[in-house]
Design a protein around this motif. Structure first.
Motif, mmCIF file in Angstrom:
data_model
loop_
_atom_site.group_PDB
_atom_site.id
_atom_site.type_symbol
_atom_site.label_atom_id
_atom_site.label_comp_id
_atom_site.label_asym_id
_atom_site.label_seq_id
_atom_site.Cartn_x
_atom_site.Cartn_y
_atom_site.Cartn_z
ATOM 1 N N ASN A 17 70.669 19.955 -2.899
ATOM 2 C CA ASN A 17 70.970 19.693 -4.305
ATOM 3 C C ASN A 17 70.109 18.531 -4.791
ATOM 4 O O ASN A 17 69.355 17.950 -4.016
ATOM 5 C CB ASN A 17 72.473 19.432 -4.523
ATOM 6 C CG ASN A 17 72.976 18.245 -3.750
ATOM 7 O OD1 ASN A 17 72.494 17.136 -3.923
ATOM 8 N ND2 ASN A 17 73.956 18.468 -2.876
ATOM 9 N N ASP A 18 70.236 18.213 -6.072
ATOM 10 C CA ASP A 18 69.410 17.169 -6.680
ATOM 11 C C ASP A 18 70.180 15.876 -6.939
ATOM 12 O O ASP A 18 69.740 15.043 -7.733
ATOM 13 C CB ASP A 18 68.819 17.678 -8.000
ATOM 14 C CG ASP A 18 67.830 18.807 -7.794
ATOM 15 O OD1 ASP A 18 67.156 18.822 -6.745
ATOM 16 O OD2 ASP A 18 67.737 19.687 -8.672
ATOM 17 N N LYS A 19 71.309 15.692 -6.280
ATOM 18 C CA LYS A 19 72.093 14.471 -6.471
ATOM 19 C C LYS A 19 71.301 13.268 -5.941
ATOM 20 O O LYS A 19 70.506 13.405 -5.014
ATOM 21 C CB LYS A 19 73.420 14.559 -5.722
ATOM 22 C CG LYS A 19 74.347 15.630 -6.259
ATOM 23 C CD LYS A 19 75.623 15.688 -5.436
ATOM 24 C CE LYS A 19 76.528 16.799 -5.912
ATOM 25 N NZ LYS A 19 77.758 16.898 -5.094
ATOM 26 N N VAL A 33 69.217 13.019 7.833
ATOM 27 C CA VAL A 33 70.093 13.612 6.839
ATOM 28 C C VAL A 33 70.326 12.595 5.724
ATOM 29 O O VAL A 33 70.638 11.439 5.991
ATOM 30 C CB VAL A 33 71.445 14.034 7.457
ATOM 31 C CG1 VAL A 33 72.323 14.703 6.420
ATOM 32 C CG2 VAL A 33 71.224 14.971 8.638
ATOM 33 N N SER A 34 70.191 13.060 4.479
ATOM 34 C CA SER A 34 70.423 12.215 3.309
ATOM 35 C C SER A 34 71.690 12.693 2.608
ATOM 36 O O SER A 34 71.895 13.889 2.425
ATOM 37 C CB SER A 34 69.243 12.316 2.340
ATOM 38 O OG SER A 34 68.049 11.937 2.979
ATOM 39 N N TYR A 35 72.529 11.720 2.201
ATOM 40 C CA TYR A 35 73.824 12.025 1.588
ATOM 41 C C TYR A 35 73.906 11.473 0.169
ATOM 42 O O TYR A 35 73.316 10.448 -0.151
ATOM 43 C CB TYR A 35 74.955 11.388 2.402
ATOM 44 C CG TYR A 35 75.073 11.913 3.809
ATOM 45 C CD1 TYR A 35 75.854 13.021 4.091
ATOM 46 C CD2 TYR A 35 74.404 11.290 4.860
ATOM 47 C CE1 TYR A 35 75.964 13.502 5.385
ATOM 48 C CE2 TYR A 35 74.510 11.762 6.150
ATOM 49 C CZ TYR A 35 75.292 12.866 6.415
ATOM 50 O OH TYR A 35 75.399 13.340 7.701
ATOM 51 N N ALA A 36 74.721 12.134 -0.657
ATOM 52 C CA ALA A 36 75.049 11.649 -1.992
ATOM 53 C C ALA A 36 76.283 10.751 -1.895
ATOM 54 O O ALA A 36 76.933 10.688 -0.848
ATOM 55 C CB ALA A 36 75.327 12.823 -2.928
ATOM 56 N N ALA A 37 76.629 10.093 -2.984
ATOM 57 C CA ALA A 37 77.783 9.186 -3.013
ATOM 58 C C ALA A 37 79.088 9.904 -2.680
ATOM 59 O O ALA A 37 79.993 9.317 -2.098
ATOM 60 C CB ALA A 37 77.882 8.516 -4.379
ATOM 61 N N ASP A 38 79.185 11.199 -3.010
ATOM 62 C CA ASP A 38 80.412 11.947 -2.735
ATOM 63 C C ASP A 38 80.488 12.478 -1.302
ATOM 64 O O ASP A 38 81.428 13.171 -0.939
ATOM 65 C CB ASP A 38 80.591 13.096 -3.728
ATOM 66 C CG ASP A 38 79.503 14.155 -3.638
ATOM 67 O OD1 ASP A 38 78.624 14.081 -2.747
ATOM 68 O OD2 ASP A 38 79.521 15.081 -4.472
ATOM 69 N N ARG A 43 69.793 16.367 1.507
ATOM 70 C CA ARG A 43 68.542 16.816 2.119
ATOM 71 C C ARG A 43 68.581 16.595 3.632
ATOM 72 O O ARG A 43 69.174 15.635 4.111
ATOM 73 C CB ARG A 43 67.392 16.015 1.512
ATOM 74 C CG ARG A 43 66.040 16.363 2.047
ATOM 75 C CD ARG A 43 64.955 15.567 1.389
ATOM 76 N NE ARG A 43 65.103 14.157 1.745
ATOM 77 C CZ ARG A 43 64.553 13.170 1.082
ATOM 78 N NH1 ARG A 43 63.841 13.392 0.015
ATOM 79 N NH2 ARG A 43 64.728 11.927 1.478
ATOM 80 N N MET A 44 67.934 17.503 4.355
ATOM 81 C CA MET A 44 67.708 17.338 5.794
ATOM 82 C C MET A 44 66.210 17.455 6.034
ATOM 83 O O MET A 44 65.564 18.349 5.486
ATOM 84 C CB MET A 44 68.415 18.417 6.615
ATOM 85 C CG MET A 44 69.906 18.337 6.597
ATOM 86 S SD MET A 44 70.655 19.636 7.596
ATOM 87 C CE MET A 44 70.398 18.945 9.223
#
Length: 66
Positions: A17-19, A33-38, A43-44
Motif C-alpha cells: 500500500n501507499d501508507k 519489512v516496513s510498517y505503517a502507523a496502524d 513494503r517488503m
C-alpha cells in the motif's frame, strides 16, 4: 499489491500500500519489512531474491524495474 524486481542487484520489492512508513525492521540479513502507523505492512524488500529461490515467480501485477 505491486511487485518490482531489480535484476542488476537481485532485489525483490513487494509494495502492499501507499501508507507512510513509520517503522522498519530486518527479519533476517536479506529481508526488510516496513510498517505503517496502524501496524500494517507497507513494503517488503528481499535481497538476493534469486539466490533465495524466490524468483522466478508469476504475478499479473509484476513488472521489471528499469
Amino acid at each position: 499489491m505491486k511487485t518490482l524486481y531489480y535484476p542488476e542487484d537481485d532485489i525483490l520489492e513487494l509494495v502492499f500500500n501507499d501508507k507512510p512508513i513509520t517503522r522498519e525492521t530486518s527479519q533476517d540479513w536479506n529481508v526488510n519489512v516496513s510498517y505503517a502507523a496502524d501496524g500494517s505492512i507497507v513494503r517488503m524488500v528481499i535481497l538476493d531474491a534469486v539466490a533465495a529461490g524466490l524468483i522466478p515467480f508469476h504475478s499479473e501485477q509484476s513488472k521489471l524495474a528499469a
